[in-house]
Design an enzyme around this catalytic site. Structure first.
Site, PDB file in Angstrom:
ATOM      1  CE  LYS A   1      29.875  10.376  29.727  1.00 34.29           C
ATOM      2  NZ  LYS A   1      30.681   9.729  28.687  1.00 34.29           N
TER       3      LYS A   1
ATOM      4  CB  ILE B   1      35.368  13.284  20.647  1.00 37.23           C
ATOM      5  CG1 ILE B   1      34.992  14.673  21.188  1.00 37.23           C
ATOM      6  CG2 ILE B   1      36.690  12.825  21.215  1.00 37.23           C
ATOM      7  CD1 ILE B   1      34.549  14.660  22.649  1.00 37.23           C
TER       8      ILE B   1
ATOM      9  CE1 TYR C   1      27.261  13.101  28.943  1.00 35.47           C
ATOM     10  CE2 TYR C   1      28.226  14.766  30.380  1.00 35.47           C
ATOM     11  CZ  TYR C   1      28.308  13.953  29.259  1.00 35.47           C
ATOM     12  OH  TYR C   1      29.431  13.980  28.475  1.00 35.47           O
TER      13      TYR C   1
ATOM     14  CB  SER D   1      32.565  13.983  31.053  1.00 33.63           C
ATOM     15  OG  SER D   1      32.331  15.361  31.274  1.00 33.63           O
TER      16      SER D   1
HETATM   17  N1  LIG Z   1      31.523  17.346  23.826  1.00 36.42           N
HETATM   18  C1  LIG Z   1      31.997  17.519  25.046  1.00 36.42           C
HETATM   19  O1  LIG Z   1      32.207  18.681  25.485  1.00 36.42           O
HETATM   20  C2  LIG Z   1      32.314  16.362  25.930  1.00 36.42           C
HETATM   21  C3  LIG Z   1      32.880  16.609  27.195  1.00 36.42           C
HETATM   22  C4  LIG Z   1      33.187  15.540  28.009  1.00 36.42           C
HETATM   23  C5  LIG Z   1      32.940  14.245  27.571  1.00 36.42           C
HETATM   24  N2  LIG Z   1      32.365  14.008  26.360  1.00 36.42           N
HETATM   25  C6  LIG Z   1      32.123  12.620  25.957  1.00 36.42           C
HETATM   26  O2  LIG Z   1      32.715  12.364  24.703  1.00 36.42           O
HETATM   27  C7  LIG Z   1      32.052  11.265  24.078  1.00 36.42           C
HETATM   28  C8  LIG Z   1      31.770  11.608  22.623  1.00 36.42           C
HETATM   29  O3  LIG Z   1      30.817  12.638  22.573  1.00 36.42           O
HETATM   30  P1  LIG Z   1      30.773  13.793  21.480  1.00 36.42           P
HETATM   31  O4  LIG Z   1      30.862  15.069  22.219  1.00 36.42           O
HETATM   32  O5  LIG Z   1      31.689  13.494  20.377  1.00 36.42           O
HETATM   33  O6  LIG Z   1      29.224  13.674  21.043  1.00 36.42           O
HETATM   34  P2  LIG Z   1      28.506  13.420  19.650  1.00 36.42           P
HETATM   35  O7  LIG Z   1      29.095  14.280  18.595  1.00 36.42           O
HETATM   36  O8  LIG Z   1      27.060  13.531  19.956  1.00 36.42           O
HETATM   37  O9  LIG Z   1      28.855  11.898  19.357  1.00 36.42           O
HETATM   38  C9  LIG Z   1      28.275  10.882  20.128  1.00 36.42           C
HETATM   39  C10 LIG Z   1      28.338   9.587  19.367  1.00 36.42           C
HETATM   40  O10 LIG Z   1      27.693   8.567  20.154  1.00 36.42           O
HETATM   41  C11 LIG Z   1      26.821   7.854  19.310  1.00 36.42           C
HETATM   42  N3  LIG Z   1      25.732   7.195  20.025  1.00 36.42           N
HETATM   43  C12 LIG Z   1      24.756   7.770  20.765  1.00 36.42           C
HETATM   44  N4  LIG Z   1      23.901   6.835  21.199  1.00 36.42           N
HETATM   45  C13 LIG Z   1      24.346   5.645  20.728  1.00 36.42           C
HETATM   46  C14 LIG Z   1      23.884   4.311  20.824  1.00 36.42           C
HETATM   47  N5  LIG Z   1      22.763   3.993  21.475  1.00 36.42           N
HETATM   48  N6  LIG Z   1      24.579   3.335  20.204  1.00 36.42           N
HETATM   49  C15 LIG Z   1      25.705   3.624  19.514  1.00 36.42           C
HETATM   50  N7  LIG Z   1      26.186   4.865  19.389  1.00 36.42           N
HETATM   51  C16 LIG Z   1      25.510   5.858  19.981  1.00 36.42           C
HETATM   52  C17 LIG Z   1      26.295   8.898  18.343  1.00 36.42           C
HETATM   53  O11 LIG Z   1      25.700   8.274  17.223  1.00 36.42           O
HETATM   54  P3  LIG Z   1      24.580   9.028  16.325  1.00 36.42           P
HETATM   55  O12 LIG Z   1      25.304   9.970  15.441  1.00 36.42           O
HETATM   56  O13 LIG Z   1      23.916   7.914  15.577  1.00 36.42           O
HETATM   57  O14 LIG Z   1      23.652   9.721  17.280  1.00 36.42           O
HETATM   58  C18 LIG Z   1      27.579   9.640  18.029  1.00 36.42           C
HETATM   59  O15 LIG Z   1      28.320   8.926  17.081  1.00 36.42           O
HETATM   60  C19 LIG Z   1      30.800  11.018  24.914  1.00 36.42           C
HETATM   61  O16 LIG Z   1      31.026   9.890  25.742  1.00 36.42           O
HETATM   62  C20 LIG Z   1      30.668  12.263  25.744  1.00 36.42           C
HETATM   63  O17 LIG Z   1      30.019  12.008  26.976  1.00 36.42           O
HETATM   64  C21 LIG Z   1      32.060  15.052  25.525  1.00 36.42           C
END
Ligand SMILES: NC(=O)c1ccc[n+]([C@@H]2O[C@H](COP(=O)([O-])OP(=O)(O)OC[C@H]3O[C@@H](n4cnc5c(N)ncnc54)[C@H](OP(=O)(O)O)[C@@H]3O)[C@@H](O)[C@H]2O)c1
Ligand SMILES: *[C@@H]1O[C@H](CO)[C@@H](O)[C@H](O)[C@H]1NC(C)=O
Ligand SMILES: *[C@@H]1O[C@H](CO)[C@@H](O)[C@H](O)[C@H]1NC(C)=O
Length: 311
Positions: free
Chosen positions: A198, A48, A194, A170
């Site tokens: 959130k 995202i 988690y 979330s």
């Molecule tokens: N996907 C869903 O359905 C969903 C639903 C509700 C909310 N969200 C929220 O949306 C946000 C983005 O998630 P996403 O779904 O896009 O997940 P994602 O594809 O796993 O992306 C997560 C990002 O966070 C980075 N990250 C993790 N640990 C970190 C750290 N210690 N320091 C700096 N960066 C770090 C990751 O870096 P690396 O690539 O280096 O690991 C990656 O760039 C999150 O806050 C998640 O909780 C997602």
């Protein structure tokens, strides 16, 4: 045989109907340009965050990808520059699992960047053990690290007001709880941790908004929808397979999943909703436990202590 085909056709039609009505979600309608503005977005190398960074770069912003892994981030910088035609997309190292790394990032940023107009706290994890400083990793990255980052960058946001902070939460907050006796190492497994983190995001936005009243800096908590990203990449193979099947069919793609973040970052006229929770590009009421001002305030104070900011 014709019955089977008919069944399949009806199934497909129903799926398409569901997809466009319930899964895809609305698009951010604002066409606002961000020329001359600077954006910081955490965890923007994938998912995202990356699609949000691309959109803001296409609007002409200077976009800083605050990421922990240089190679992954540089690849994203390359992709976003290429697709947006905007050269002002940069990587700066930030590991939210380390308070020292957050402080180093903030010091370098404050020294080298004159502006900050939009901060997007997007990075998130849904499993893992402990941060460098010994905190529960999920709580440490999703809430605590972003709490410290926001505090360290606040002066620059105030200076550039009107400016915004977007906190990616979330709908999982619904099942979260804040247990002050055991914030540091919440038991209960990755799902519970988690959800708790959130909920902390939603409460953080709430308390932050009240602290920022009168500054023209506003903040928003966001539920992006269920999005097909790499969030579950480190789960065990079985859990991953299950989630991949569900996510492939029923989750939004990252472009659609970025829309509510983009909305909260650029949409004109939403300032009166500062501190609120947005989903599908509009402010939504949260459950009572997520609008408890007493808990929000206490979480703020405890967070200040945990990151060594309490004066
Ligand atoms: N996907 C869903 O359905 C969903 C639903 C509700 C909310 N969200 C929220 O949306 C946000 C983005 O998630 P996403 O779904 O896009 O997940 P994602 O594809 O796993 O992306 C997560 C990002 O966070 C980075 N990250 C993790 N640990 C970190 C750290 N210690 N320091 C700096 N960066 C770090 C990751 O870096 P690396 O690539 O280096 O690991 C990656 O760039 C999150 O806050 C998640 O909780 C997602
Ligand atoms: C906030 O914005 C309003 C309207 O633009 C302006 O009148 C006011 O002076 C600003 N306040 C601060 C603290 O910047
Ligand atoms: C996501 O789907 C939309 C249509 O709903 C499409 O326009 C967009 O290009 C897709 N994005 C990605 C990253 O696949």
């Amino acid at each position: 045989m014709p019955g089977l085909l008919l069944g399949a056709a009806i199934g497909l039609a129903v799926y398409i109907l569901i997809y466009f009505n319930f899964i895809k979600g609305p698009k951010c309608k604002s066409e606002r340009s961000l020329k001359g503005k600077t954006v910081v977005i955490t965890g923007a190398n994938t998912g995202i965050g990356k699609m949000t960074a691309l959109d803001l770069a296409q609007r002409g912003a200077r976009v800083i990808l605050a990421c922990r892994n240089k190679e992954r981030a540089e690849t994203a910088v390359y992709d976003i520059r290429k697709e947006s035609g905007n050269r002002e997309v940069l990587f700066m190292k930030l590991d939210l699992a380390s308070l020292a790394s957050i402080r180093a990032f903030a010091a370098l940023f404050m020294d080298s960047e004159p502006r900050l107009d939009i901060l997007i706290n997007n990075a998130g994890v849904c499993e893992g053990d402990k941060t460098v400083d010994g905190y529960n990793l999920i709580f440490g990255v999703n809430h605590l690290g972003h709490f410290l980052l926001t505090q360290l960058l606040l002066e620059r946001l105030k200076h550039c007001a009107p400016s915004r902070i977007v906190i990616v939460a979330s709908s999982a907050y619904c099942n979260g709880r804040i247990n002050f006796e055991n914030l540091n190492s919440l038991p209960g497994g990755w799902i519970q941790d988690y959800c708790n983190s959130k909920l902390a995001n939603v409460l953080h936005a709430r308390e932050l908004a009240s602290k920022l009243e009168g500054t023209n800096v506003t903040c928003y908590a966001v539920h992006p929808g269920f999005v097909n990203t790499e969030l579950f990449r480190n789960l065990s193979p079985w859990r991953k397979l299950l989630l991949y099947c569900i996510a492939g069919l029923f989750f939004r793609n990252c472009t659609d999943g970025a829309q509510t973040l983009i909305h909260c970052a650029v949409q004109e006229g939403i300032e009166l909703y500062s501190g609120r929770y947005f989903s599908d590009c509009r402010a939504q009421e949260v459950r009572p436990h997520a609008r408890d001002d007493g808990v929000a305030k206490k979480l703020w104070e405890v967070s200040e202590h945990l990151v060594d900011l309490a004066g």
